[in-house]
Design an enzyme around this catalytic site. Structure first.
Site, short mmCIF file in Angstrom:
data_model
loop_
_atom_site.label_atom_id
_atom_site.label_comp_id
_atom_site.label_asym_id
_atom_site.label_seq_id
_atom_site.Cartn_x
_atom_site.Cartn_y
_atom_site.Cartn_z
N ARG A 195 0.85 -1.21 -0.05
CA ARG A 195 0.09 -0.16 -0.03
C ARG A 195 0.97 1.32 0.00
O ARG A 195 1.67 1.42 0.66
CB ARG A 195 -0.88 0.23 1.11
CG ARG A 195 -1.75 -1.01 1.18
CD ARG A 195 -3.14 -0.73 0.13
NE ARG A 195 -4.24 -1.68 0.12
CZ ARG A 195 -4.26 -2.57 -0.76
NH1 ARG A 195 -3.18 -2.83 -1.77
NH2 ARG A 195 -5.35 -3.46 -0.82
N ARG B 190 -5.96 26.61 -7.70
CA ARG B 190 -5.42 25.28 -7.57
C ARG B 190 -5.10 24.42 -8.61
O ARG B 190 -5.62 23.89 -9.55
CB ARG B 190 -6.48 24.40 -6.77
CG ARG B 190 -7.03 24.92 -5.44
CD ARG B 190 -6.03 25.02 -4.61
NE ARG B 190 -6.46 25.52 -3.09
CZ ARG B 190 -5.58 25.72 -2.01
NH1 ARG B 190 -4.13 25.43 -2.24
NH2 ARG B 190 -6.03 26.18 -1.00
N ALA C 267 -8.20 28.46 4.99
CA ALA C 267 -7.65 27.34 5.64
C ALA C 267 -5.99 27.45 5.41
O ALA C 267 -5.54 28.00 4.67
CB ALA C 267 -8.03 26.03 4.72
N LEU D 135 -1.94 25.01 6.28
CA LEU D 135 -1.25 24.02 6.61
C LEU D 135 -0.87 23.99 8.34
O LEU D 135 -0.58 25.00 8.68
CB LEU D 135 -0.09 23.54 5.72
CG LEU D 135 -0.45 23.26 4.26
CD1 LEU D 135 0.89 23.51 3.67
CD2 LEU D 135 -0.89 22.08 4.12
N GLU E 205 -4.93 31.89 10.16
CA GLU E 205 -5.36 31.76 8.55
C GLU E 205 -6.35 32.84 8.16
O GLU E 205 -6.78 33.50 7.23
CB GLU E 205 -5.52 30.26 8.30
CG GLU E 205 -4.70 29.55 8.17
CD GLU E 205 -3.67 29.97 7.31
OE1 GLU E 205 -3.64 30.41 6.24
OE2 GLU E 205 -2.38 29.63 7.45
N GLU F 56 -5.66 35.42 5.53
CA GLU F 56 -6.34 34.96 3.96
C GLU F 56 -7.60 36.06 3.78
O GLU F 56 -7.85 36.25 2.64
CB GLU F 56 -6.72 33.71 4.10
CG GLU F 56 -5.55 32.89 3.64
CD GLU F 56 -5.94 31.52 3.27
OE1 GLU F 56 -7.17 30.93 3.32
OE2 GLU F 56 -5.08 30.64 3.05
N PRO G 79 -8.62 9.04 2.97
CA PRO G 79 -7.98 7.90 3.92
C PRO G 79 -7.88 6.60 3.09
O PRO G 79 -6.91 5.84 3.73
CB PRO G 79 -9.15 7.63 4.91
CG PRO G 79 -10.62 8.04 4.29
CD PRO G 79 -10.18 9.22 3.29
N GLY G 80 -8.13 6.51 1.82
CA GLY G 80 -7.62 5.30 1.10
C GLY G 80 -6.05 5.36 0.75
O GLY G 80 -5.59 4.65 0.23
N GLU H 140 -3.82 12.63 6.01
CA GLU H 140 -3.98 14.04 6.00
C GLU H 140 -5.34 14.12 6.88
O GLU H 140 -6.47 13.52 6.33
CB GLU H 140 -4.06 14.72 4.51
CG GLU H 140 -4.64 16.01 5.01
CD GLU H 140 -4.80 17.13 3.67
OE1 GLU H 140 -5.00 18.21 3.84
OE2 GLU H 140 -4.97 16.26 2.57
N GLU I 76 -1.99 32.67 -3.28
CA GLU I 76 -2.51 33.68 -2.49
C GLU I 76 -2.57 35.05 -2.80
O GLU I 76 -3.28 36.10 -2.25
CB GLU I 76 -2.24 33.62 -1.18
CG GLU I 76 -2.43 32.10 -0.33
CD GLU I 76 -1.71 31.88 0.89
OE1 GLU I 76 -0.93 33.10 1.39
OE2 GLU I 76 -2.10 31.27 1.74
#
Length: 213
Positions: free
Chosen positions: A51, A78, A90, A92, A107, A111, A129-130, A134, A160
């Site tokens: 995996r 993006r 949002a 990190l 943020e 922002e 999650p697969g 994160e 930004e």
């Protein structure tokens, strides 16, 4: 088949299957990729399966709600998806030891140019999650005050550099999510969670410092 489980059992819990070996495939400043050899069930026995796992530093998001029942959305380019997306503020988790609420406050200020008096935890999610670990905590921010640009002291560059802000009535934001007009995960999940929370008078919200799983 339910296996004897009921509604009361529907709650995520930690679990870790045996890893027979692991190796790093890539390492960057935001995420890395490792290859695990995981022991998994097959028939009456087990087998070793590879995996690929994206190791991500995680993030927070902020759904800001004003006293007119509107949510703040900003537009950002993006590159991976080749789109301009309407998103919630949002960021990190890139400062070691920084409390999640403090990151969310930063943020929202940097922002969008706002501070908030009240913070609650809206929803916690694993984004994919697969393939990735994160995790994102999405906060609800209320009691908003706009901060003059000269008091923020933050230079917006790269993606930004140009992020227009629009206040969208919550019900209209929900309609846009369901119509496929919005695609950003934090914005979509946050808007829908906020609508559900508002419909119950916000009684089920967790505090901003509620523990993560």
């Amino acid at each position: 088949m339910s296996g004897g489980l009921g509604v009361g059992d529907v709650r995520d819990r930690p679990e870790r299957w045996t890893v027979a070996g692991s190796s790093a495939a890539f390492r960057g400043p935001v995420f890395g990729v490792r290859q695990d050899r995981v022991e998994m069930p097959r028939g009456d026995g087990t087998e070793i399966v590879r995996r690929d796992v994206i190791e991500h530093i995680g993030a927070v998001g902020v759904i800001a709600l004003d006293d007119r029942d509107r949510v703040l959305l900003l537009r950002q380019y993006r590159h991976p998806v080749g789109m301009l997306l309407w998103e919630a503020p949002a960021g990190l988790r890139d400062v070691d030891g920084e409390p999640l609420r403090a990151l969310a406050e930063r943020e929202l200020l940097e922002e969008a140019g706002y501070r908030a008096e009240r913070w609650d935890t809206l929803v916690d999610v694993f984004t994919s999650p697969g393939m990735a670990d994160e995790r994102v905590r999405i906060f609800l921010a209320r009691g908003l005050t706009e901060v003059p640009a000269e008091e923020i002291g933050f230079e917006r560059v790269h993606e930004e550099a140009d992020m227009p802000v629009v206040w969208v009535p919550l019900d209209e934001a929900v309609r846009k999510v369901l119509a496929g007009d919005l695609h950003n995960m934090v914005a979509c999940m946050g808007v829908l969670a906020l609508r559900a929370a508002r419909d119950t008078g916000f009684r089920d919200l967790r505090p901003a410092d509620a523990p993560e799983v």
